[in-house]
Design an enzyme around this catalytic site. Structure first.
Site, PDB file in Angstrom:
ATOM      1  N   ASP A 148       0.847  -1.203   0.000  1.00 13.21           N
ATOM      2  CA  ASP A 148       0.000   0.000   0.000  1.00 13.21           C
ATOM      3  C   ASP A 148       0.878   1.248   0.000  1.00 13.21           C
ATOM      4  O   ASP A 148       0.533   2.270   0.575  1.00 13.21           O
ATOM      5  CB  ASP A 148      -0.921   0.002   1.226  1.00 13.21           C
ATOM      6  CG  ASP A 148      -2.011   1.071   1.146  1.00 13.21           C
ATOM      7  OD1 ASP A 148      -2.491   1.358   0.034  1.00 13.21           O
ATOM      8  OD2 ASP A 148      -2.372   1.627   2.195  1.00 13.21           O
ATOM      9  N   ASP A 203       3.312   2.466   8.066  1.00 19.53           N
ATOM     10  CA  ASP A 203       2.034   1.780   7.804  1.00 19.53           C
ATOM     11  C   ASP A 203       2.219   0.483   7.039  1.00 19.53           C
ATOM     12  O   ASP A 203       2.068   0.420   5.818  1.00 19.53           O
ATOM     13  CB  ASP A 203       1.076   2.700   7.031  1.00 19.53           C
ATOM     14  CG  ASP A 203       0.613   3.879   7.869  1.00 19.53           C
ATOM     15  OD1 ASP A 203       0.767   3.821   9.106  1.00 19.53           O
ATOM     16  OD2 ASP A 203       0.107   4.858   7.294  1.00 19.53           O
TER      17      ASP A 203
END
Length: 290
Positions: free
Chosen positions: A168, A195
């Protein structure tokens, strides 16, 4: 500030001393600035599954290992216990990836502890000691864009050589750090990748090639706004091709050029790519509103 309930247990355990402020609330977690002795760190509190906007897509969780066969069976059945185990596996995926990547020298925030769904890690800062900005909040000169793009392509390679694909990666989950000082401290300046709960195993996930290509394309498209010549590069296919053939190392020179071999078109794969592109665009728009 008064510690949130999820951080109170860490205060009682002596893992943190005080909660300074809330830093952000994202799609899968809330992040707080905390003090641990003389150090300022950040505490990432994972949201419960029903409060997250990022769904645990099967593409990301494919072939993820769980601690025992009972957990695996429960997760497959979707029982209450299985959902709890799935949630625990989703949270620990980022912790495992951070430790793995930090050990491999990847530019990620070093993790310190993981306790009851809270991840303690380094606070990435700017030149003033404040929380570092995300790339999407910064404008770059063409020279800086090229330099940061080159740095991040090298980090993607280092991650892949460690067996991990971010899954991502974009300008929304890369911070621009600046650590005043000399020597090793000054060497920490530049992009830092964050993340990672959706990180996938490069060798064990069938969707890893597509995710790697998307990650690299996101970097190309973002930095290409400032240095348009980057838009013509094809680092993603080049990197994956070298990885597949066992020729990729941290020091492998890259050209940004790639000539694909001709083969029959797989229409179903093309349609899946289109659907994934639409879903990714929708997710990016959602992130921009957070």
């Amino acid at each position: 500030m008064k510690p949130p309930p999820r951080l109170q247990s860490l205060v009682e355990e002596g893992l943190i001393d005080t909660v300074v402020r809330q830093l952000m609330s994202g799609k899968e977690a809330m992040v707080f600035v905390v003090r641990c002795g003389d150090e300022t760190r950040c505490a990432k509190i994972y949201k419960e599954a029903n409060n997250r906007s990022f769904r645990q897509a099967v593409d990301y969780t494919e072939n993820r290992k769980v601690k025992n066969s009972r957990s695996a069976r429960a997760m497959a059945k979707g029982s209450r216990f299985g959902r709890q185990e799935q949630e625990a596996a989703w949270q620990s995926a980022e912790v495992d990836a951070l430790y793995r990547l930090a050990a491999a020298g990847v530019r990620v925030p070093p993790p310190y502890n993981f306790h009851e769904g809270v991840l303690l890690m380094e606070l990435v800062t700017d030149a003033h000691g404040d929380a570092a900005p995300r790339l999407n909040d910064v404008a770059f000169t063409p020279e800086d864009a090229r330099a940061h793009h080159s740095t991040l392509i090298a980090e993607v390679v280092r991650m892949l050589c460690a067996g991990v694909v971010h899954g991502d990666l974009s300008e929304f989950n890369i911070l621009l750090a600046h650590t005043p000082g000399e020597g090793d401290e000054a060497g920490r300046d530049g992009p830092v990748i964050i993340d990672l709960p959706q990180a996938v195993d490069a060798a064990g996930n069938n969707h890893a090639p597509r995710m790697l290509l998307r990650d690299v394309a996101n970097l190309r498209d973002f930095f290409g706004q400032f240095a348009p010549e980057l838009l013509a590069t094809q680092y993603g296919p080049e990197i994956w091709s070298l990885y597949q053939t066992g020729l990729l190392t941290n020091d492998t020179p890259l050209t940004g050029r790639f000539t694909p071999q001709k083969h029959d078109v797989d229409l179903s794969s093309v349609m899946r790519e289109i659907d994934d592109a639409r879903a990714e665009d929708a997710a990016r728009r959602l992130r921009m509103t957070v």
